[in-house]
Design an enzyme around this catalytic site. Structure first.
Site, short mmCIF file in Angstrom:
data_model
loop_
_atom_site.label_atom_id
_atom_site.label_comp_id
_atom_site.label_asym_id
_atom_site.label_seq_id
_atom_site.Cartn_x
_atom_site.Cartn_y
_atom_site.Cartn_z
N SER A 12 0.84 -1.22 0.00
CA SER A 12 0.00 0.00 0.00
C SER A 12 0.87 1.26 0.00
O SER A 12 0.59 2.22 -0.72
CB SER A 12 -0.88 0.03 1.25
OG SER A 12 -1.80 -1.02 1.22
N GLY A 84 -5.78 -3.56 -8.09
CA GLY A 84 -6.95 -2.76 -7.73
C GLY A 84 -6.55 -1.43 -7.12
O GLY A 84 -7.17 -0.40 -7.37
N ARG A 112 -13.74 -6.62 -11.01
CA ARG A 112 -13.85 -6.01 -9.68
C ARG A 112 -14.63 -4.69 -9.72
O ARG A 112 -14.47 -3.88 -10.63
CB ARG A 112 -12.45 -5.81 -9.09
CG ARG A 112 -11.80 -7.18 -8.89
CD ARG A 112 -10.46 -7.09 -8.28
NE ARG A 112 -10.52 -6.54 -6.93
CZ ARG A 112 -9.45 -6.23 -6.22
NH1 ARG A 112 -8.25 -6.40 -6.73
NH2 ARG A 112 -9.58 -5.77 -5.00
N ASP A 304 -6.60 -8.18 4.50
CA ASP A 304 -5.76 -8.98 3.59
C ASP A 304 -5.14 -10.20 4.28
O ASP A 304 -4.59 -11.07 3.63
CB ASP A 304 -4.65 -8.11 2.99
CG ASP A 304 -5.22 -7.07 2.03
OD1 ASP A 304 -6.35 -7.26 1.54
OD2 ASP A 304 -4.53 -6.07 1.76
C1 S3P Z 1 -5.63 -1.36 0.03
C2 S3P Z 1 -6.86 -1.38 0.64
C3 S3P Z 1 -7.65 -2.61 0.85
C4 S3P Z 1 -6.76 -3.84 0.71
C5 S3P Z 1 -5.89 -3.77 -0.51
C6 S3P Z 1 -4.97 -2.58 -0.42
C7 S3P Z 1 -4.95 -0.06 -0.14
O1 S3P Z 1 -8.66 -2.68 -0.11
O2 S3P Z 1 -7.55 -5.01 0.68
O3 S3P Z 1 -5.11 -4.95 -0.63
O4 S3P Z 1 -3.73 -0.05 -0.44
O5 S3P Z 1 -5.62 0.96 0.02
P1 S3P Z 1 -10.10 -1.95 0.06
O6 S3P Z 1 -9.88 -0.49 0.06
O7 S3P Z 1 -10.90 -2.37 -1.13
O8 S3P Z 1 -10.66 -2.45 1.35
#
Ligand code: S3P
Length: 417
Positions: A12, A84, A112, A304
């Site tokens: 992240s 994502g 997604r 996660d």
């Molecule tokens: C993330 C937020 C989470 C997490 C993803 C990384 C991020 O997702 O599951 O692996 O870096 O902001 P969500 O915001 O969909 O909960």
């Protein structure tokens, strides 16, 4: 398992470091950047937007920030692979740019949901087009004049919150994002570090139009989501004593430690220090685990880590239950279904719910062929499960670990004696 491990940099934070450095005015240095497929997708995306980024095989990544108005219209579709985070956060940044860009991804990303981001960005003034009213990639964004909105982040999604805060850097007025159950706050911490017009008022994050961001020299802490596989592996393997170094201990990320502690895990924190993110070393010793109940309010702090926590639950004494985790169904794969299916193959009694599952603890797994479902965290969870099996556990499609942890199998092999 014995020895010391330095897990790779936090995913992240690595994404966000590239994004904010690209918008800053001048050169940023990012140490311990995660060189894995997802974060390299972010690097490629920003190169396509005209930012020069050096990623040498080792050492700091150098980003030549172009300033808040410096991104260029891409000459081609911006492809972000499986990531994502890249897609959702980049949608926020593109919403504020005076050009058109199209974002696409791989087969998993194309399934997604994106409306959670595209709807509020549209409310801020962005024009976004894509399948099913801009719910799925590919998405075409025509950015421009934005105005701040007030948004209630009911899903507690850090990606949604971050997309809006990043768009807010380019918007007139205030962009306010409120959440009842806090999600990871790396964007907020980094906005402060880079000098954005940002503040927090309790559960509300507020950003205002920002003319310039200051470049930074920063070091990315190790990812607790990658450390998680080794934490559980050491706990379930008799005679283990493992030191995991430099792990991020941000309270929005440490839900796994709290849950494992409740289960009876022996984990001690050493050398804890605080910079813009808290970090420390974790000493993990094998432990007898008991079943646990994980409920909605703790889900964002361990989202996660749930696949590998399910492995821990499956080897604990007594039943465990996970509820309020419907978001797991829209990750890289449907992680509730994938884990229930794999645990079933390993001989575990599992009941699947729409928002979680119930797992009956068992002593050991049986030999089985399991499937990664092309999801890195499912593949690594199955590898951990294989350490407590009466026979061989095969993992179909293990290559996907490269999404977040290319050296995973080498590191696991090195620590197992
Ligand atoms: C993330 C937020 C989470 C997490 C993803 C990384 C991020 O997702 O599951 O692996 O870096 O902001 P969500 O915001 O969909 O909960």
């Amino acid at each position: 398992m014995k020895g010391t491990l330095s897990p790779p940099g936090d995913k992240s934070i690595s994404h966000r470091a590239i994004m904010l450095s690209s918008l800053a005015e001048g050169e940023s240095r990012i140490e311990n950047f995660l060189r894995a497929e997802d974060c390299l997708s972010t690097v490629e995306a920003f190169r396509t937007l005209g930012v020069s980024i050096e990623v040498p095989p080792e050492g700091a990544v150098i980003v030549k920030g172009q300033g808040m108005a410096g991104l260029k219209a891409p000459g081609k579709e911006v492809y972000v692979g499986n990531s994502g985070t890249t897609m959702r956060l980049l949608l926020g940044i593109l919403a504020g740019q005076p050009f058109i860009a199209t974002l696409s991804g791989d087969a998993s990303l194309t399934r997604r949901p994106m409306k959670r981001v595209t709807d509020p960005l549209r409310a801020m003034g962005a024009k976004i087009q894509g399948p099913q009213d801009a719910n799925f990639p590919p998405l075409t964004v025509k950015g421009g004049e934005l105005r701040g909105i007030e948004f209630d982040n009911e899903l507690s999604s850090a990606q949604v919150k971050s997309a809006l805060l990043l768009a807010g850097l380019f918007a007139e007025g205030e962009t306010r994002v409120k959440e009842k159950i806090p999600s990871r706050d790396h964007t907020e911490r980094m906005l402060t570090l880079f000098g954005a017009d940002f503040e927090r008022q309790g559960p509300v994050s507020i950003v205002r139009k920002t003319r310039s961001l200051k470049p930074q020299a920063m070091a990315v802490p190790a990812d607790i989501s990658s450390a998680a596989f080794f934490i559980v592996a050491a706990l379930i393997t008799p005679g283990s004593d493992v030191l995991i170094k430099n792990v991020i201990l941000n309270p929005t990320r440490t839900g796994i430690l709290k849950v494992l502690e409740k289960m009876g895990a022996q984990i001690s924190l050493e050398n804890v220090r605080e910079n813009w993110e808290p970090v420390g070393d974790l000493r993990v010793r094998s432990s007898v685990l008991k079943g646990v109940r994980i409920t909605k309010k703790s889900i964002p702090s361990l989202i996660d880590e749930l696949p590998v926590l399910m492995v821990a639950c499956a080897l604990a004494e007594g039943p465990s239950e996970i509820r309020g985790a419907a978001e797991l169904r829209v990750k890289e794969t449907d992680r509730i279904k994938a884990m229930c299916d794999n645990l079933g193959r390993l001989g575990v009694e599992v009941k699947e719910f729409a928002d979680g599952c119930r797992i009956q603890g068992t002593g050991t797994f049986r030999a089985a062929e399991t499937d990664s479902f092309d999801d890195h965290r499912i593949a690594m969870s199955m590898a951990v499960g294989g350490l407590r099996s009466s026979g061989e556990v095969a993992i179909r499609g293990k290559e996907c670990v490269a999404i977040s942890y290319p050296r995973f199998f080498e590191d696991l092999g090195r620590l197992c004696h």
